[in-house]
Design a protein around this motif. Structure first.
Motif, PDB file in Angstrom:
ATOM      1  N   GLY A 160       0.813  -1.211   0.000  1.00 34.10           N
ATOM      2  CA  GLY A 160       0.000   0.000   0.000  1.00 34.10           C
ATOM      3  C   GLY A 160       0.846   1.259   0.000  1.00 34.10           C
ATOM      4  O   GLY A 160       0.534   2.235  -0.689  1.00 34.10           O
ATOM      5  N   GLN A 187      -3.958  -4.372  -9.932  1.00 27.15           N
ATOM      6  CA  GLN A 187      -5.149  -3.914  -9.197  1.00 27.15           C
ATOM      7  C   GLN A 187      -6.018  -5.064  -8.695  1.00 27.15           C
ATOM      8  O   GLN A 187      -6.383  -5.091  -7.509  1.00 27.15           O
ATOM      9  N   THR A 193      -6.627  -5.855  -4.634  1.00 28.30           N
ATOM     10  CA  THR A 193      -7.973  -5.807  -4.054  1.00 28.30           C
ATOM     11  C   THR A 193      -8.359  -7.142  -3.447  1.00 28.30           C
ATOM     12  O   THR A 193      -8.907  -7.212  -2.332  1.00 28.30           O
ATOM     13  N   ASP A 248      -7.885   0.372   2.419  1.00 28.38           N
ATOM     14  CA  ASP A 248      -9.067   0.597   1.585  1.00 28.38           C
ATOM     15  C   ASP A 248      -8.990   1.953   0.894  1.00 28.38           C
ATOM     16  O   ASP A 248      -9.419   2.111  -0.256  1.00 28.38           O
ATOM     17  N   ARG A 261      -6.787   1.488  -2.000  1.00 27.74           N
ATOM     18  CA  ARG A 261      -7.525   0.777  -3.058  1.00 27.74           C
ATOM     19  C   ARG A 261      -8.391   1.732  -3.877  1.00 27.74           C
ATOM     20  O   ARG A 261      -8.401   1.684  -5.119  1.00 27.74           O
ATOM     21  N   ARG A 317      -7.882   3.047  -8.011  1.00 22.42           N
ATOM     22  CA  ARG A 317      -8.878   3.106  -9.086  1.00 22.42           C
ATOM     23  C   ARG A 317      -8.926   4.503  -9.706  1.00 22.42           C
ATOM     24  O   ARG A 317      -8.965   4.653 -10.936  1.00 22.42           O
TER      25      ARG A 317
END
Length: 675
Positions: free
Chosen positions: A599, A632, A636, A656, A659, A663
């Motif tokens: 992350g 991706q 996820t 999150d 994530r 996008r």
């Protein structure tokens, strides 16, 4: 780029030992002839000498962790416990010492088990009896009376300290039993029994941390006793350590102070810490060694058969102890024992080694002082359960309940801020961040008994770097010397990092120095202040850091790459370097098994390639859009599959957020392709 969470030091817990697991019934030899059974049987002997021998033997044997399961299986805790109240003081001392060693060498799991077996009941009774013994004897006990009530109390306080470090239930029992009233008289013994006072001060410093129940019951007598310690004029380094621990305890109990006394107490605390940090260990250690040589020379004149090698007789055992983590070292050889912590080595030093005890006390005082300052410069939010390095691509961070909150970079009160500056704490911290002096290292490296000091000196440096990290996050730039001051700090960190290749192989140093560097680069980038390290140098450091097994070190390295790249993206001709940074971040984002590191790598990518012609060109050359689209789904899915149960709620909130931003960033890159 996400905000950096301040590091917060909690008193270290003893690390669990794998061998502590109790063996199955059929795996244990129950023959009376086994050493475990034989020694435990001797505990029931009608002879006090035999009971003392058995306790002393157990105390020695359990220092080998592989022997602990055998003792636990045979219910050693319940069998030794009653001897804490034996009619013989010698048995009381050795029995308490045996349990002290068991708790230290067994680690947190054994400590919890001892508390469950209600070992605190005889400990409390013993301490209360010791307290009554203090009351009955107002004058110092003669040295030829061995053991004394104070010797027994010292062992009991150390055992209590071990348990409270590892068990929240033990702390609750401490509160209910008002053991604070027993520890204070022990601390007040410092004029003639500094070891007992230090043991009690260490224990009190531990139990007062994050203990609102205890803070709420503190009265004026407690604060006055601590104040008397802070004002004591004794100049030995052990008294410097005692005052440092008292200062830390006052800081822990600050909520119990009236508003009229808080300013005065704060000044006294910071003054004490500044005095501790102001002592130059690099020059004092060689001076102490010269004192040893002078003492031995005088001894030779009196006894020609004596030899200077006497100072090194126990060197091998001391070196073996030094190789263990400080958190493992609370054994019963001498008196008194920090991850780790963090403990001093004074427990293992014979009483005829006063110079070594002084050196250990000084380094422990400086380490403790720095840890206290780290906590002073740490916001109470995010919580301690949160991962050490939070990251997001927004200027805000998402809290556990879904609300956004800005982590203020200036969370110090004006009063604390001013007090730290008045006592030159930033300058003292920066000085302690230097490598230990060559003279001190030479003395310690030449004498086996003194090698334990090398690790202590290195740990002081690491604590100073962590302290610097927190101060950079919470203090105004101008108070740190403005642009020139920050550049000087950058130069200092650069000199540390590039001093030799070996320094980057030490995980503890690497974690501390990369944390400080991350905070510094973040501030300098936000203020558009040039810094002295080239992108190539920073990338070489990050390359070493990303090989480290410690996740927080890898996270720091990734953040540094993100800061470096986002700064470079504004400069002409930087595309080639941005490509190198981008490829390194993509590799971590797709391959690192830890989601926190993955992350952070993605977060850094968002920063590096967020804007600018150079960033756009580099992104195209490394096929960034294709690479992110490819990773991706896996990222996820990994969050959904591994997140719950593996990572904390706060970590999952940040992941999150990454994530969602992934996008959005893919959408941004796609829009660039349509131009």
């Amino acid at each position: 780029m996400g905000k950096t969470k301040n590091t917060r030091f909690k008193r270290p817990q003893l690390p669990p030992v794998k061998a502590v697991k109790r063996p199955a019934e059929d795996e244990v030899d129950d023959e009376v002839e086994s050493p475990h059974a034989e020694l435990l049987e001797k505990l029931q002997s009608p002879s006090a000498d035999m009971r003392e021998y058995a306790c002393a033997s157990i105390s020695r044997v359990v220092q080998q962790s592989q022997t602990i399961p055998g003792f636990l299986h045979r219910d050693a805790v319940r069998r030794i416990g009653p001897l804490l109240l034996d009619s013989s003081l010698a048995v009381r001392e050795t029995a308490t010492g045996a349990l002290r060693n068991l708790s230290a060498c067994g680690g947190a799991e054994v400590c919890e088990d001892m508390v469950k077996q209600d070992i605190l009941t005889p400990i409390i009774a013993l301490l209360n009896e010791c307290f009554m013994g203090f009351e009955a004897s107002s004058s110092p006990v003669k040295k030829d009376q061995k053991p004394t009530v104070e010797d027994v109390a010292n062992e009991a306080v150390n055992l209590l300290w071990n348990l409270c470090e590892s068990s929240s239930k033990a702390v609750s029992v401490f509160n209910r039993a008002r053991l604070l009233d027993v520890l204070l008289p022990c601390i007040e013994k410092h004029p003639h029994n500094i070891q007992l006072a230090l043991s009690a001060a260490h224990c009190l410093h531990t139990v007062t941390e994050d203990n609102s129940d205890l803070a709420g019951s503190v009265n004026g007598a407690v604060l006055s006793a601590l104040e008397n310690v802070l004002l004591s004029a004794h100049s030995s380094m052990e008294h410097v350590l005692l005052r440092t621990l008292a200062a830390g305890t006052v800081w822990n109990l600050k909520s119990s102070l009236s508003s009229s006394r808080q300013a005065e107490a704060l000044s006294a605390v910071v003054k004490t810490l500044a005095h501790s940090l102001g002592v130059d260990a690099g020059s004092m250690i060689p001076d102490l060694w010269q004192r040893v040589l002078s003492r031995l020379a005088s001894s030779d004149m009196v006894n020609p058969e004596s030899s200077g090698t006497e100072e090194q007789q126990d060197g091998a055992s001391t070196q073996e102890e030094e190789e263990m983590d400080e958190g493992d070292l609370k054994m019963n050889r001498g008196k008194r024992n920090k991850k780790k912590p963090e403990r001093d080595f004074a427990a293992f030093l014979p009483r005829d080694k006063p110079e070594l005890r002084e050196a250990v006390a000084l380094l422990t005082a400086q380490q403790t002082s720095l840890e206290i300052i780290v906590n002073m410069c740490c916001s109470d939010e995010p919580s301690d359960d949160e991962w050490e390095e939070m990251s997001s691509s927004d200027e805000s961070e998402i809290s556990a309940d879904g609300n956004s909150s800005l982590f203020s970079p200036l969370c110090l009160s004006a009063e604390l801020h001013t007090t730290l500056l008045n006592y030159s704490i930033p300058q003292l911290v920066l000085k302690k961040a230097e490598f230990p002096s060559h003279a001190a290292l030479e003395v310690c490296g030449r004498n086996p008994e003194w090698t334990c000091l090398i690790k202590k000196m290195q740990r002081v440096q690491c604590r100073a770097l962590t302290c610097l990290h927190n101060m950079l996050a919470v203090m105004d730039v101008e108070c740190l010397g403005g642009a020139a001051g920050l550049q000087a700090v950058a130069q200092h960190l650069s000199s540390l990092i590039f001093s030799s290749a070996d320094v980057l192989k030490d995980d503890e140093f690497l974690e501390a120095v990369t944390s400080a560097m991350r905070s510094l680069l973040q501030i300098m980038a936000s203020k558009n202040i040039p810094q002295c390290m080239s992108p190539q140098q920073l990338m070489s450091v990050c390359e070493s850091a990303m090989q480290c097994d410690v996740v927080s070190v890898r996270v720091n390295a990734l953040a540094i790459l993100g800061i470096t790249g986002s700064t470079l993206a504004k400069e002409k001709g930087s595309a080639e370097t941005l490509e190198l940074i981008g490829n390194a971040l993509l590799s971590v984002a797709s391959k690192d098994v830890n989601l926190v590191a993955s992350g952070e790598a993605l977060d850094a990518l968002f920063d590096v390639f967020a804007d600018g012609e150079e960033a756009e060109r580099a992104a195209q050359n490394i096929n960034l859009l294709t690479a992110l689209k490819s990773l991706q789904p896996a990222f996820t899915a990994k969050i959904r599959k591994e997140g719950r149960g593996t990572y904390s709620r706060d970590q999952l909130c940040v992941l999150d957020n990454v994530r969602v931003n992934l996008r959005r960033f893919i959408g941004y890159l796609e829009s660039l392709c349509k131009k």
